[in-house]
Motif scaffolding. Structure first.
Motif, short mmCIF file in Angstrom:
data_model
loop_
_atom_site.label_atom_id
_atom_site.label_comp_id
_atom_site.label_asym_id
_atom_site.label_seq_id
_atom_site.Cartn_x
_atom_site.Cartn_y
_atom_site.Cartn_z
N TRP A 171 0.56 -1.47 0.20
CA TRP A 171 -0.02 0.39 0.58
C TRP A 171 1.03 0.97 -0.05
CZ3 TRP A 171 -5.34 -0.18 -0.27
CH2 TRP A 171 -5.65 -1.34 0.18
N ASP A 172 0.75 2.21 -0.60
CA ASP A 172 1.42 3.70 -0.62
C ASP A 172 0.10 4.38 -0.44
OD1 ASP A 172 0.04 3.81 -3.47
OD2 ASP A 172 2.49 2.59 -3.65
N GLY A 173 0.21 5.14 0.03
CA GLY A 173 -0.71 7.23 0.62
C GLY A 173 0.75 8.06 0.65
N ALA A 174 -0.56 9.01 1.04
CA ALA A 174 0.34 10.10 0.41
C ALA A 174 -0.89 11.32 1.55
CB ALA A 174 1.14 10.96 0.01
N VAL A 175 -0.50 12.58 1.86
CA VAL A 175 -1.24 13.75 1.76
C VAL A 175 -0.71 14.53 1.78
CG1 VAL A 175 -2.84 15.24 3.70
CG2 VAL A 175 -2.81 12.57 3.47
N THR A 176 -0.88 15.73 0.73
CA THR A 176 0.60 16.98 0.74
C THR A 176 -0.92 17.83 0.42
OG1 THR A 176 0.77 15.48 -1.54
CG2 THR A 176 0.77 18.21 -2.07
N PHE A 177 -0.50 19.27 1.31
CA PHE A 177 -0.50 20.24 1.67
C PHE A 177 -0.31 21.59 1.20
CE2 PHE A 177 -1.06 23.87 5.36
CZ PHE A 177 -2.33 24.11 5.10
N THR A 178 -1.32 21.97 0.75
CA THR A 178 -0.50 23.10 -0.77
C THR A 178 -0.87 24.74 0.06
OG1 THR A 178 0.30 21.79 -2.37
CG2 THR A 178 0.28 24.18 -3.07
N PRO A 179 -0.49 24.77 1.03
CA PRO A 179 -1.45 26.41 1.96
C PRO A 179 -0.72 27.31 1.01
CG PRO A 179 1.01 25.80 3.30
CD PRO A 179 0.27 24.92 2.27
N THR A 180 0.25 27.89 0.10
CA THR A 180 0.37 28.57 -1.36
C THR A 180 0.68 28.13 -2.03
OG1 THR A 180 2.78 29.29 -0.22
CG2 THR A 180 0.65 30.32 0.85
N ALA A 181 1.11 29.05 -2.86
CA ALA A 181 1.70 28.20 -4.01
C ALA A 181 3.34 28.01 -3.35
CB ALA A 181 1.15 29.60 -5.13
N ARG A 182 3.71 28.45 -2.99
CA ARG A 182 5.47 28.12 -3.13
C ARG A 182 5.66 27.28 -1.83
NH1 ARG A 182 8.36 31.96 -5.75
NH2 ARG A 182 7.59 34.33 -6.30
N VAL A 183 4.51 26.86 -1.16
CA VAL A 183 4.53 25.78 -0.30
C VAL A 183 4.28 24.35 -0.62
CG1 VAL A 183 5.10 25.73 2.41
CG2 VAL A 183 5.08 27.37 1.60
N THR A 184 4.78 23.12 -0.24
CA THR A 184 4.32 22.07 -0.40
C THR A 184 5.00 21.45 1.05
OG1 THR A 184 4.27 22.48 -2.89
CG2 THR A 184 3.63 20.23 -1.45
N LEU A 185 3.87 20.66 1.09
CA LEU A 185 4.43 19.66 2.86
C LEU A 185 3.59 18.61 1.96
CD1 LEU A 185 3.86 22.07 5.21
CD2 LEU A 185 5.73 21.66 4.72
N THR A 186 4.38 17.65 2.34
CA THR A 186 3.88 16.12 1.78
C THR A 186 3.80 14.95 2.87
OG1 THR A 186 4.12 16.62 -0.33
CG2 THR A 186 3.89 14.47 0.56
N ALA A 187 2.72 14.36 3.60
CA ALA A 187 3.26 12.99 4.21
C ALA A 187 2.69 11.48 3.52
CB ALA A 187 2.40 13.23 5.67
#
Lengths: 500, 476
Positions: free
Chosen positions: A395-411
């Protein structure tokens, strides 16, 4: 300052000075440097006297300290592989990609793409970091008219026959109104899938038989492109300069037909003239709309070996595979994906009376992506495959949060069960990771990653082990431009948790 | 009675002076609340009649009643000068209506029909249109009528950008095709014989700055240049909408040939930079367009998106389409992007493969899920790593033990080797195999299997044969 550090500093300084040197011209320079802190654990070959080997009730052999051993026939010693020591590495790779134009002659441009790699740690030498400085491409191009162009230097020829690097020249002739284009090239070839000549020690770590000189490569392509039909034919030959014998001679044909909107028929085939058989071949039909799409195809995979090796004489057999994939976007933001493939090898005509070897296999995967809001994206995937030599499931999963156009956070997280045929090794792996990307400006991007690996090697002997590690990574991308080119280009690839 | 009506009319006139200005921005004076106090409009709005006095009264007059005894004290000051684009003077209208009751004259514009005394609105537009003989809705009035009441935007100096932003949108702007060829461009042309080449219906609300928000070809378009520049016109925002043809499923495939046939169609909205959003490796495709610069709009901002053919699994199957049309790929992709995968770096986190692929790769490699050698050199990449990990036979000395789950694997390895020979070569070199598979030494087991064409290979490169057969090549 160590010599290695000096080299790194010198290269970075040179790269930073290049824009200044090109101020009067058009230029675009991308510097991309990445470093990882990784640990890995291999194997250690060991042996034991046959007199110290125990025979277990099921007939298998084991050393006195519990390792499964293989004694061969009439051998005094038995061999086995014990887990190797944990090693640390800190590989650093920096890439400089420079294009210069506006050099005073219309249509003249220069391209340089080089890479420097080194291992900053003392424990081990990370594979692929020798030679440290590698030139991917370095050529001068003159293309003043739309009907023709020439290029000289280190370059890459792309096509159905693969991604092929060489040092030489290339001529392109076009008839733009008809969509016809022809290319001819000649040069000294590099090793396949590498940036070094075939004679380089880096391309031969185990001391195989190799030609004494780089091979001469010559080839030609012809293509015809219209909105409905695209055809491309290729011919390539490689010649051993020492003996004047062929090391390869192949042709290939690729095509795309669009009989109707959203429908495309794509196919291609390689034919090995030197060995007299068809190589990798495929054909597929695709229908794609915004809410759904599907692909069905057939492919035949056959490896290619140059004639300077003897591997071709071992008669590798191809496999034939039928596959299909589909995606559907049932509601806004949600995409569901499925893919499946079944394959079967041609008859190997090899008797294996004591060993059962699979001759067919299958692969399947599925997944879903859901964009909850423009800032939140979730992915989940599952894959499973079984076939000759190995199998895996995960299995693989990811959650990506892009609060602004310049920042991307992924778990992200993955699980993997990996039983292997032919040997005791059933590995279970769980990873959890975080990634952060920050575009400080249009010209500067920074990425940091941290991933924890928990691995459990399950074996019925003493070679089983559990261990975990944390991998850290950092990457910086700098872009310099004269402004005559667009700076903030979006990425060409789409990241997804599943992949091959 | 007449005085009361006049006062009401003047009150309405004052309101007219602030036409199109949101009510909350003016100092409030509730005319209805005072309807029993004022018998006429003129008492407070003398300027509407004589054109000399102030149009609005000062706050001092309020104290006559609001002295703290009769009524509570108030503080009221007249609002600032009117924010209006009306081509209008009260005096002129009063004189024109002088033959009639002056109070009624004020009410003719400022009091809706059938309303009571001191019901004061801004100018009641429909009553203006009636008087001026316009038989359509206000925003559908013919070009010849607009300038009767309205100044062009640059002339209406007291308007702010916010005032302009509050203008009502004509119905015509929602009509199908309004934004396309033959739409607003054609309508913007003034009728023959007009003073300006631009239709007054456009010039009332818009100025050159507004056109430039979309029009890349503004410096070359005479109609836009005929409009005066005025930054307040940006109070009206406009979203550049893609023409209907851009939604066609094959638009991406065909837009190149379309742009070559009619570049003028493209350069209305697109600059060279909008092409470069995707065609970053082929700037020459944009030469028919204007480069971004002063006096012209930035143009359509292209959001790079994947073509429909690039579905989720496209990276796995892109080899054939990429080979059949490399020039098409180069339309959007630069070589560096190919090299990111096809010449992988050692330190970078994987991009084509998932994060855990290193642990998973034996499965994919054994069965050749994809062609590994498209990107990886089996020796420089696979062998060097396997050597580092202790996974190779030590320099041609074939050892046992790795394939430990299969007793006698070496005796039955033929099928596995022919099916996954590339995998074997990631740990073994030829000398390992020649231990048995050599005609010169070893055990003389023939490795040749299905499809082996000895004659052809001998002609192409007999050196390969000599490795096992020496000079005694069969058939040679």
């Amino acid at each position: 300052m160590t010599p290695r550090t000096t080299r790194v500093c010198a290269i970075l300084a040179a790269a930073l000075l290049l824009p200044a040197a090109g101020q009067a011209q058009g230029y675009r320079l991308r510097l991309d440097a990445g470093v990882q802190s990784v640990r890995f654990r291999g194997y250690q070959l060991d042996s034991v006297a046959i007199s110290d080997v125990d025979t277990l009730p099921d007939g298998s052999l084991e050393s006195s300290d519990g390792f499964a051993v293989d004694c061969g026939s009439a051998a005094a010693f038995c061999s086995f592989f014990r887990p190797g020591a944990e090693q640390s590495s800190t590989p650093l790779v920096a890439t400089a990609d420079l294009t210069l134009w506006g050099l005073g002659i219309r249509g003249l441009s220069v391209r340089l793409n080089g890479r420097y790699g080194t291992d900053l740690s003392d424990d081990a030498e990370w594979p692929g970091t020798e030679p440290g400085l590698q030139l991917l491409e370095g050529f001068v191009e003159y293309a003043a008219a739309p009907t023709w162009g020439v290029r000289a230097g280190r370059q890459v020829q792309t096509g159905r026959l693969g991604y092929y690097g060489y040092d030489g020249g290339r001529v392109v002739v076009r008839a733009p109104s008809t969509g016809l284009e022809a290319t001819g090239y000649l040069g000294l070839g590099l090793a396949r899938g590498a940036l070094v000549p075939i004679t380089s020690a880096a391309a031969n770590p185990l001391g195989e038989y190799r030609p004494a000189e780089s091979q001469l490569v010559a080839g030609a392509t012809a293509s015809w492109i219209t909105p409905v039909v695209e055809l491309n034919g290729e011919y390539q030959r490689e010649v051993d300069r020492t003996s004047d014998y062929f090391t390869s001679e192949r042709i290939a044909l690729s095509g795309t037909l669009r009989p109707a909107a959203r429908v495309s028929l794509v196919g291609g085939s390689e034919y090995d003239i030197a060995q007299g058989f068809f190589g990798t071949t495929d054909v597929s039909v695709r229908y794609t709309t915004q809410p759904w799409g599907a692909v069905a195809g057939w492919r035949r995979y056959r490896p290619h070996f140059d004639l300077w090796t003897i591997w071709g004489a071992f008669s590798p057999v191809p496999y034939n595979a039928g596959y299909a994939s589909a995606f559907v976007n049932p509601i806004r933001g949600l995409q569901l994906r499925l893919r499946g493939e079944r394959y079967q090898f041609d008859d190997a005509e090899a008797e294996s009376p004591l060993v059962t070897i699979e001759s067919e296999g299958w692969r399947a995967s599925g997944g879903a992506s859901y964009r909850l809001t423009p800032a939140w994206l979730m992915d989940l995937g599952y894959h499973k495959q079984f076939g000759p030599g190995a199998a895996s499931e995960g299995w693989d999963g990811a959650v990506t949060f892009t609060p602004t156009a310049r920042v991307t956070l992924t778990a992200h997280g993955n699980s993997l069960d990996r039983p292997l045929e032919y040997r005791y090794d059933e590995a279970r792996l769980v990873t959890l990771g975080l990634e952060g990307e920050f575009a400080a400006s249009d010209n500067l991007r920074i990425a940091l990653t941290a991933t924890r690996y928990d691995e459990d090697r399950e074996r019925p002997d003493a070679a089983s082990f559990e261990w975990d590690q944390l991998r850290l990574g950092a990457r910086v991308v700098l872009l310099f431009s004269s402004g005559a080119d667009r700076a903030a280009l979006p990425p060409a690839r789409v990241r997804r948790p599943a992949g091959r | 009675m007449r005085l009361r009506q006049l006062l009401a009319a003047i009150g309405l006139a004052a309101a007219l002076g602030t036409a199109d200005l949101p009510a909350q921005e003016r100092d409030a004076f509730d005319h209805g609340e005072h309807k029993k106090v004022f018998p006429s409009c003129i008492a407070c709005h003398q300027g509407a009649q004589d054109g000399v006095s102030a149009l609005l009264p000062s706050g001092e007059g309020c104290a006559t009643c609001h002295d703290g005894t009769i009524e509570g004290r108030v503080s009221w000051t007249p609002p600032d000068a009117a924010h209006s684009n009306l081509r209008f003077t009260h005096g002129g209208h009063i004189r024109a209506l002088a033959t009639r009751d002056s109070t009624a004259a004020c009410g003719a514009c400022h009091t809706p029909a059938d309303s009571g005394w001191m019901t004061v609105n801004r100018a009641v537009t429909v009553q203006c249109l009636d008087c001026h003989g316009v038989k359509t809705a206000h925003t559908a009035a013919p070009d010849t009528a607009c300038a009767t009441c309205h100044l062009s935007l640059p002339e209406a100096r007291l308007l702010t950008a916010a005032d302009v932003g509050a203008f009502p949108e004509p119905e015509s702007h929602q009509a199908a095709g309004f934004l396309e060829r033959g739409g607003h461009g054609a309508q913007a042309k003034a009728p023959p014989g007009a003073a300006s080449s631009v239709a007054p219906s456009c010039a009332t609300c818009h100025a050159r700055d507004f056109c430039i928000t979309c029009h890349v070809d503004a410096p070359e378009t005479a109609l836009i240049q005929a409009l005066a520049p005025d930054a307040r016109s940006l109070g009206i925002s406009s979203d550049l909408k893609a023409p209907a043809g851009h939604a066609a499923s094959d638009f991406l495939t065909r837009h190149g040939s379309q742009s070559r046939k009619a570049p003028a169609d493209c350069r209305t909205c697109h600059t060279q930079e909008s092409c470069a959003a995707c065609h970053n490796g082929q700037r020459e495709v944009a030469t028919a367009l204007y480069a971004a610069g002063p006096g012209r709009g930035a143009g359509a901002v292209i959001v790079r998106r994947r073509p429909e053919s690039h579905a989720s699994d496209f990276s796995d199957v892109h080899a054939s389409p990429a080979a059949s049309r490399p020039a098409t790929c180069e339309g959007c992709h630069v070589r560096t992007q190919c090299l990111d995968c096809h010449r992988p770096t050692a330190s970078r986190t994987p991009e084509y493969h998932p994060e855990t692929f290193l642990a998973r790769h034996p499965t994919a490699a054994y069965a050749r899920e994809t062609d590994c050698s498209d990107c990886h050199n089996p020796a420089a990449f696979c062998q060097s790593c396997h050597e580092q990990s202790g996974l190779v036979s030590p320099r041609g000395q074939l050892t046992h033990g790795f394939h430990d789950a299969k007793n006698a694997f070496s005796l039955g390895h033929g099928q596995a080797a022919r099916q996954s020979l590339e995998t074997c070569t990631s740990c073994h070199v030829e000398r390992d195999c020649l231990t048995c598979h050599s005609a010169l030494f070893g055990r003389g087991f023939s490795p040749h299997g299905p499809g082996f064409d000895a004659e052809r290979l001998r002609k192409k490169n007999p050196q390969m044969c000599t490795v096992c057969h020496g000079t005694a090549i069969p058939g040679g």
